[in-house]
Structure formats: C-alpha cells, structure tokens
Design a protein around this motif. Structure first.
Motif, mmCIF file in Angstrom:
data_model
loop_
_atom_site.group_PDB
_atom_site.id
_atom_site.type_symbol
_atom_site.label_atom_id
_atom_site.label_comp_id
_atom_site.label_asym_id
_atom_site.label_seq_id
_atom_site.Cartn_x
_atom_site.Cartn_y
_atom_site.Cartn_z
ATOM 1 N N GLN A 238 -0.003 -9.582 -17.021
ATOM 2 C CA GLN A 238 1.388 -10.002 -17.179
ATOM 3 C C GLN A 238 1.992 -10.534 -15.893
ATOM 4 O O GLN A 238 3.184 -10.833 -15.853
ATOM 5 C CB GLN A 238 2.217 -8.817 -17.690
ATOM 6 N N ASP A 308 5.093 -5.114 -8.528
ATOM 7 C CA ASP A 308 5.543 -5.274 -9.916
ATOM 8 C C ASP A 308 4.609 -4.550 -10.886
ATOM 9 O O ASP A 308 5.064 -3.940 -11.866
ATOM 10 C CB ASP A 308 5.617 -6.760 -10.263
ATOM 11 N N ARG A 311 5.190 -0.773 -10.771
ATOM 12 C CA ARG A 311 6.404 -0.343 -11.456
ATOM 13 C C ARG A 311 6.184 -0.193 -12.960
ATOM 14 O O ARG A 311 6.957 0.506 -13.632
ATOM 15 C CB ARG A 311 7.532 -1.347 -11.196
ATOM 16 N N SER A 312 5.146 -0.823 -13.479
ATOM 17 C CA SER A 312 4.913 -0.809 -14.918
ATOM 18 C C SER A 312 3.824 0.160 -15.353
ATOM 19 O O SER A 312 3.676 0.413 -16.550
ATOM 20 C CB SER A 312 4.539 -2.216 -15.404
#
Length: 410
Positions: A238, A308, A311-312
């Motif tokens: 992603q 990023d 964080r997911s």
C-alpha cells in the motif's frame, strides 16, 4: 445300683465300680459328666465344652479343613516387620540446616515444591531465598522463552515484595506451560470465541539480521507446504513502489498477513559483511544531532515510507542470529529500537523476537543473554523471546500464536 467312674490317665482307661443306694440319686449325674468328658477328649484336641451333637460335628469338620490347608496358608502369608528406630539412628531432619540446604540445592524446582508439602520444617527450608536465587541463576540460562512479564530482573528493579521462590515460579516457562495445560479448556473456549467474532487478519512486519544471515531459510520454510503454516495467498503493498506487500498465511484456523522487510537487495545482502550492515541499511536514515561531529552520537530513524508502514502494522517480528559468540547482538538493538519507536508505532503493538540457530548442532546464545543485549527491558510494549531452530521450525508456530493473540488485545 452299680455305677462306674471312668478316668483317662493318658495310656489306660480306669473304671471304678461304685454301689449307690436310692438315697443318692445325684451321683449318677457325676458319672455321666465324667463319661462325657472322656468321649470329648477322644474326638477333639481343643478341649472346649460345647452342647449338641450338631455343633460338635461342625467343629470337627472345621478343624479338619484348617489342618489340611495350614501349609498353604503359611506359604501365602508374609509378615513385614517395620524396622524399629533406635536412639542411635538419624534422619535427614537431624542434619544441620546448612547441610540440608546444600542437599536441596541439587534438586529441581518441581522436587523442591514437592518437598515443601512433606512437613513444616521442609516447607520453611525449601522457601529459603538463597536456595531459590541459586536455582534461578542456574536454570535461567536454559529457559527457551522469556517475556515482558516473565523476566526476573523486572521484579527486582521495581523492589517488589516477592520472594525469590515466587519470582522463579512466576517466570519459569515450565510452570507457565503446566498452568496453561490446567486451563486448557478455558483457552480452547476463548480461542473459539475469538474465531467466531469477525476480526480482520493482523498485519505483521518481520525484519532483522536473522533474515540476512545463515538463518535466512526461515521464511522459505514458512511459505513452503508444512503442517503448521498454510499459505492462502498474497496481498499488494500500500506504499511507495509496492512497499509492504507480503504473504497471507494461516495457523490453526487463524489468518494473518506477513510482510518481510529486508535492508537491501539479495546481491548486496550476500556481499556486505554483517558489521557493515547498519551503514547500508536502506530502511534507516542516520541522523547526527546538531552541534556534534562524533560518529558515536549518530542515531538512526526510519525512512518516511517505512514509518507509514509501521503505523499500520499490528505486530513486529524481529529475527536474530543467536549463534554463540555473536558479538553483533549489541548493535542489532539499534535497528530494533528504530523500528518500534513509539513516535510511529502504538505502544500496545507487541514485539516477538525469534532467537534462531540453523540447526540443533549449532551452539546458541542463551535466551536471557539475548534479552540483555537487546535491552528489551527498556521497551514499553509487550514482548517475548523464543529460542527457535530454523531446521524444522522448532518453536516458531508457538511464537507466532503468541504474537497473533497479543495483537488482538488492544
């Protein structure tokens, strides 16, 4: 009237003749009594006085049966005589206390717990702090699982009131395993309820120097067909350039997504020495604080797209090469601390450390030593270290089950 008195002398029977008149009618009763005793002595050795012919017949039959089976009874009966304790004999309780403690120091934790149930004296001795501190120092090097709630130093740093025995029993992997077995039905029920509740598969990021050394075959064995892990598909990344893609797996009816993070491409990983790995790490960026020029002041942060991803994710798996005398473990903590920094990773996200060796013939660094060199006590999130063997995936399924369960506890 003539009557005869009968007397048995052992060898001969003597009959004595008496003449009685009608005025002495009671004397015949005496004669009958003596005659009765004579007949009884001929038919019975017990010389017991009984009444009635039937009773005498029963007694004679019982005596004959007992005499015929007396030899068999003697063969079957065994008499065990308990040794009598004299004043000169001594037991272990008569030994000095320091000698008893020395003997107990050779016993394991389970044996010490059993001894504590024998008597009050042994219950006091087996609870000695020095005894359990020594037992802990010996056994902790053999422990294959240590976590954020089962590391002994945690309870000593906070100055808890727990005794050394309580700390040992709380941290011992064997004790914790037996407790889980006792609560097996409860864990089965909770697992079934979690399976019924709709939950998205947790996203797990796996990284570390163990993926780029002699233990790098771990991922290949997990993705291949085996009895523990089942590959169910792939998922796209992603982030920039498809970063964050990986493999969807299943373990015991539980699905999870696993993305593997490497520091560089395969050619560079095979040619760069391990001691220079940190400098060529493409996941990290060296940062030099203002006003300093020393290389010792450099710290590392993640690149923006890696932040990023962190964080997911729902969990981290850090793989290290636990081969004995691996002096790079102390530097491996830099990569770990940069990845799990609380600025881009929630504090409830767990960290699983796989302390791997290639096969069982390779000498390994103890699990507690891995904990100390990586300074895992400094983490403010759940963590656990498992000793694993790549060949056969020993302890790897149990480790992933733990991190998946922890990822559901938010």
């Amino acid at each position: 009237m003539k009557m005869y008195d009968v007397e048995n002398t052992g060898e001969n029977v003597v009959y004595t003749e008496y003449n009685y008149t009608d005025s002495s009618l009671l004397n015949p009763l005496q004669y009958l009594w003596k005659l009765y005793k004579f007949k009884l002595e001929e038919t019975s050795d017990t010389r017991e006085i009984v009444s009635g012919g039937i009773q005498q017949y029963i007694n004679r039959n019982q005596l004959s049966l007992l005499s015929s089976s007396s030899q068999e009874v003697q063969l079957c009966q065994v008499t065990v005589e308990q040794p009598k304790r004299t004043q000169t004999q001594a037991t272990i309780l008569d030994l000095p206390v320091n000698v008893q403690l020395h003997i107990m120091s050779f016993l394991g934790a389970a044996d010490l717990c059993r001894m504590a149930q024998v008597c009050h004296d042994w219950s006091d001795l087996t609870s000695d702090n020095l005894l359990w501190r020594q037992r802990l120092a010996w056994d902790i090097k053999k422990w294959s699982v240590i976590g954020h709630t089962t590391v002994p130093s945690l309870y000593r740093e906070v100055d808890s009131d727990w005794t050394d025995k309580e700390i040992y029993l709380r941290c011992s992997p064997e004790i914790n395993k037996s407790l889980r077995q006792q609560n097996f039905h409860f864990h089965q029920l909770s697992s079934m309820l979690r399976y019924l509740l709709p939950q998205k598969p947790p996203m797990i990021a796996m990284f570390g120097p163990g993926l780029e050394s002699e233990t790098s075959g771990l991922t290949g064995l997990m993705f291949e067909k085996n009895e523990n892990f089942t590959t169910t598909g792939m998922f796209p990344g992603q982030f920039r350039g498809g970063f964050g893609s990986g493999i969807s797996l299943k373990i015991k009816n539980t699905n999870f997504n696993l993305t593997t993070l490497y520091t560089s491409n395969k050619h560079e990983r095979e040619n760069i020495p391990h001691e220079h790995r940190l400098q060529h790490n493409k996941l990290l960026v060296p940062v030099l604080p203002d006003g300093t020029n020393s290389d010792e002041s450099i710290h590392y942060e993640l690149k923006p797209y890696v932040k990023d991803l962190c964080r997911s994710v729902d969990a981290f798996v850090f793989v290290v090469n636990a081969k004995k005398d691996n002096h790079m473990l102390n530097k491996d903590k830099i990569e770990l601390s940069a990845m799990v920094n609380e600025r881009w990773s929630a504090p409830h996200v767990p960290v699983l450390v796989l302390s791997c060796v290639r096969d069982k013939t390779v000498a390994r660094t103890p699990c507690i030593e891995v904990v100390n060199q990586l300074e895992l006590n400094q983490l403010t999130r759940p963590w656990q270290v498992y000793d694993c063997i790549v060949d056969g995936l020993l302890n790897v399924p149990e480790a992933f089950q733990w991190v998946i369960e922890q990822s559901h506890r938010r």
